[in-house]
Write an enzyme that holds these catalytic residues in place. Structure first.
Site, short mmCIF file in Angstrom:
data_model
loop_
_atom_site.label_atom_id
_atom_site.label_comp_id
_atom_site.label_asym_id
_atom_site.label_seq_id
_atom_site.Cartn_x
_atom_site.Cartn_y
_atom_site.Cartn_z
CB SER A 164 -1.82 2.57 9.02
OG SER A 164 -2.24 3.59 8.43
CB ILE A 204 -1.64 3.11 -11.43
CG1 ILE A 204 -1.80 3.01 -10.15
CG2 ILE A 204 -2.03 1.85 -12.33
CD1 ILE A 204 -0.72 2.09 -9.59
CG HIS A 249 -7.65 11.94 -1.81
ND1 HIS A 249 -6.50 12.03 -2.23
CD2 HIS A 249 -8.36 13.14 -1.36
CE1 HIS A 249 -6.38 13.53 -2.03
NE2 HIS A 249 -7.42 14.13 -1.60
CG ASP A 282 -6.47 12.07 -6.06
OD1 ASP A 282 -6.34 10.92 -5.76
OD2 ASP A 282 -6.06 13.13 -5.47
CD GLU A 286 -6.79 7.64 5.19
OE1 GLU A 286 -6.28 6.92 4.49
OE2 GLU A 286 -6.31 8.76 5.40
C1 GRF Z 1 -3.42 7.76 3.76
O1 GRF Z 1 -3.56 8.86 4.24
C2 GRF Z 1 -3.87 7.59 2.37
O2 GRF Z 1 -5.14 8.10 2.34
C3 GRF Z 1 -3.05 8.28 1.48
O3 GRF Z 1 -1.66 7.91 1.81
C4 GRF Z 1 -1.80 7.58 3.34
C5 GRF Z 1 -1.35 6.22 3.71
O4 GRF Z 1 -1.25 5.82 4.85
N1 GRF Z 1 -3.35 8.05 0.18
P1 GRF Z 1 -1.03 4.43 5.37
O5 GRF Z 1 0.49 4.13 4.33
O6 GRF Z 1 -1.90 3.43 4.97
O7 GRF Z 1 -0.46 4.63 6.98
#
Ligand code: GRF
Length: 204
Positions: free
Chosen positions: A15, A95, A111, A152, A181
């Site tokens: 997403s 990575i 994150h 992180d 996000e």
């Molecule tokens: C998100 O919560 C991101 O912060 C974490 O993994 C999740 C990914 O969600 N690192 P999506 O696949 O982008 O929906």
């Protein structure tokens, strides 16, 4: 730097990848998504990439007898797609240092908490939100940061707080954080496209 040609690395539904692609297609973000990279052949993010005619690269590091072969194959594929910037979006593999070195200062991660709290190895997905609730903090949030060789720990580019409600569950909190996000990943990338992200040690 030339226009950003982004590789988005993701292991899940994608997403965040969608939010970045949508911002680019709407003309709000001056980038081209040149590849989507996944370690999982059935990740939802790959369907999203195909729906937008974005090239996909599927490579499971575990399928390679040695890391250097994996790294050189991945770097070749990224070069073929003329990638000059990387965004990790729910990518559940570390990575390799050679990739970090190749894209130093041009590789971001998102994150779902306010780093440096609730980050590091083992803090991903639902576990982050469960730990936030367990600890009783009143604010959590989202962090976009540069990637270094650890989990992180890289310099923070952008953060936004999200209120924790008394009756939140890990799921309700995750859903609210995810919305944030989707706002701040494109905003963080925009800092780079507009040359507003100056890196000075740990400070951006
Ligand atoms: C998100 O919560 C991101 O912060 C974490 O993994 C999740 C990914 O969600 N690192 P999506 O696949 O982008 O929906």
């Amino acid at each position: 730097m030339d226009q950003l040609r982004l590789a988005i690395f993701a292991s899940g539904s994608g997403s965040n990848m969608q939010a970045i692609v949508d911002a680019a297609e709407a003309g709000d973000l001056d980038i081209t998504v040149g590849a989507v990279v996944s370690n999982k052949p059935d990740a939802g993010v790959l369907d999203r990439a195909r729906a937008h005619d974005i090239p996909t690269i599927v490579m499971d590091p575990r399928a390679y007898p040695d890391t250097s072969q994996y790294v050189s194959e991945l770097l070749t594929k990224l070069e073929e797609c003329r990638i000059n910037f990387v965004a990790l979006a729910g990518y559940l593999k570390i990575i390799p240092p050679e990739i970090v070195a190749r894209f130093r200062g041009r590789i971001l991660n998102i994150h779902p908490a306010l780093l440096p709290a609730f980050g590091g190895k083992g803090y991903y997905g639902r576990r982050v939100h469960a730990a936030v609730l367990e600890h009783g903090v009143q604010w959590t949030g989202v962090t976009v940061h540069l990637v270094d060789e650890e989990y992180d720990t890289g310099p923070i580019v952008l953060q936004k707080p999200v209120r924790v409600d008394p009756d939140d569950t890990p799921e309700s909190l995750a859903a609210r954080v995810l919305k944030t996000e989707h706002e701040i990943y494109p905003a963080a990338l925009k800092m780079f496209t507009e040359g507003r992200a100056r890196i000075d040690g740990r400070r951006v």
